[in-house]
Motif scaffolding. Structure first.
Motif, short mmCIF file in Angstrom:
data_model
loop_
_atom_site.label_atom_id
_atom_site.label_comp_id
_atom_site.label_asym_id
_atom_site.label_seq_id
_atom_site.Cartn_x
_atom_site.Cartn_y
_atom_site.Cartn_z
N ILE A 1 54.04 76.30 72.16
CA ILE A 1 53.37 76.71 72.55
C ILE A 1 52.74 77.95 71.47
CG2 ILE A 1 52.25 78.69 73.55
CD1 ILE A 1 53.42 76.24 76.04
N GLU A 2 54.11 78.88 71.39
CA GLU A 2 54.01 80.13 70.78
C GLU A 2 53.86 79.98 69.22
OE1 GLU A 2 58.24 81.34 71.15
OE2 GLU A 2 56.89 82.14 73.22
N GLY A 3 54.76 78.11 68.45
CA GLY A 3 53.57 78.24 67.09
C GLY A 3 52.83 77.59 67.44
N ALA A 4 52.17 76.90 68.00
CA ALA A 4 50.03 76.68 68.20
C ALA A 4 49.70 78.19 68.18
CB ALA A 4 50.47 75.71 69.47
N ILE A 5 49.67 78.88 68.97
CA ILE A 5 48.79 80.05 69.12
C ILE A 5 48.64 80.51 68.11
CG2 ILE A 5 50.53 81.56 69.78
CD1 ILE A 5 47.09 81.18 70.88
N ALA A 6 50.23 80.63 67.27
CA ALA A 6 50.13 81.28 65.68
C ALA A 6 49.14 80.90 64.90
CB ALA A 6 51.44 81.39 65.25
N ILE A 7 48.58 79.31 65.18
CA ILE A 7 48.02 78.28 64.29
C ILE A 7 46.36 77.97 64.37
CG2 ILE A 7 49.88 78.27 62.53
CD1 ILE A 7 49.93 75.26 63.79
N THR A 8 46.35 78.16 65.63
CA THR A 8 45.10 77.37 66.16
C THR A 8 43.75 78.14 65.70
OG1 THR A 8 44.52 76.18 68.13
CG2 THR A 8 45.41 79.08 67.84
N PRO A 9 43.45 76.99 64.61
CA PRO A 9 41.46 77.46 64.49
C PRO A 9 41.05 78.32 65.83
CG PRO A 9 42.06 75.20 64.49
CD PRO A 9 42.95 75.45 64.82
N VAL A 10 40.89 77.92 67.83
CA VAL A 10 40.66 78.20 68.81
C VAL A 10 41.45 78.24 69.56
CG1 VAL A 10 39.19 76.54 70.48
CG2 VAL A 10 39.15 75.55 68.15
N ASP A 11 40.91 79.71 70.13
CA ASP A 11 41.94 80.48 70.52
C ASP A 11 42.10 79.79 71.92
OD1 ASP A 11 44.10 82.14 71.95
OD2 ASP A 11 41.88 83.88 72.10
N PHE A 12 43.17 80.43 73.08
CA PHE A 12 42.77 79.06 73.45
C PHE A 12 44.28 79.60 75.02
CE2 PHE A 12 46.99 76.99 71.15
CZ PHE A 12 47.80 77.64 72.32
N THR A 13 43.90 79.26 76.44
CA THR A 13 44.93 80.17 77.19
C THR A 13 45.09 78.98 78.38
OG1 THR A 13 45.20 81.90 79.35
CG2 THR A 13 42.91 79.61 79.18
N ILE A 14 46.56 79.37 78.23
CA ILE A 14 47.48 78.83 79.11
C ILE A 14 46.64 78.29 80.87
CG2 ILE A 14 49.57 78.06 80.36
CD1 ILE A 14 49.64 77.62 77.32
N SER A 15 46.43 77.12 81.29
CA SER A 15 45.60 76.55 82.67
C SER A 15 46.84 76.75 83.31
CB SER A 15 45.02 76.26 82.62
OG SER A 15 45.30 74.80 82.16
N GLU A 16 47.85 76.06 83.82
CA GLU A 16 48.71 75.51 84.46
C GLU A 16 50.13 75.21 83.71
OE1 GLU A 16 48.15 73.93 88.09
OE2 GLU A 16 46.56 73.35 87.48
N GLY A 17 51.29 75.49 84.45
CA GLY A 17 52.71 75.12 83.65
C GLY A 17 52.98 74.27 84.19
N LEU A 18 54.19 74.71 85.27
CA LEU A 18 55.33 74.37 86.28
C LEU A 18 54.00 74.41 87.36
CD1 LEU A 18 58.05 73.75 86.66
CD2 LEU A 18 58.52 76.01 86.99
N ARG A 19 54.79 72.72 87.98
CA ARG A 19 53.35 73.13 89.54
C ARG A 19 54.64 72.06 90.53
NH1 ARG A 19 49.10 68.76 87.41
NH2 ARG A 19 47.66 70.24 86.02
#
Length: 127
Positions: free
Chosen positions: A24-42
């Motif tokens: 996730i941390e690697g992806a946020i650094a290179i994504t062309p589209v910003d994203f937020t975490i909507s759900e993780g552990l349930r």
């Protein structure tokens, strides 16, 4: 363009497997589209709610063990669910997973019930 995870996203990452957090941390650094975490552990009760609502088909979700995360595209301060945004986010997740040597599965690649916001660690490597 480089984005950062919000405090809310980081809170929602609590309990996730450390390798998934790294992706996730690697992806946020290179994504062309910003994203937020909507759900993780349930918790099982939350998973049961999602099954009852038709938003999930299994009570044995990878979210229950911290091996899955759902994201939402974040455009101009608004959550967006337009399908074309998710393959672009997935490209960043897949590249980060390759760079970190972490086997990852994207729900958008599933042949049935495609789930663009969903990413999980591969069951073969992370049972």
């Amino acid at each position: 363009m480089s984005f950062r995870l919000s405090a809310r996203s980081r809170t929602r990452m609590a309990g996730l497997h450390p390798d998934l957090v790294r992706v996730i941390e690697g992806a946020i650094a290179i994504t062309p589209v910003d994203f937020t975490i909507s759900e993780g552990l349930r918790k099982p009760a939350r998973q049961a709610e999602l099954v009852k609502a038709g938003a999930s088909r299994t009570l044995n979700s990878r979210h229950l063990t911290g091996h899955a995360v759902d994201v939402a595209a974040w455009i101009g301060g608004t959550l967006r669910w337009d399908w074309p945004l998710y393959p672009r986010i997935a490209g960043a997740f897949k590249q980060a997973a390759i760079d970190l040597d972490v086997p990852l599965v994207w729900g958008g690649d599933w042949p049935r019930l495609r789930d663009g916001p969903h990413f999980e660690l591969c069951r073969k490597t992370y049972p």
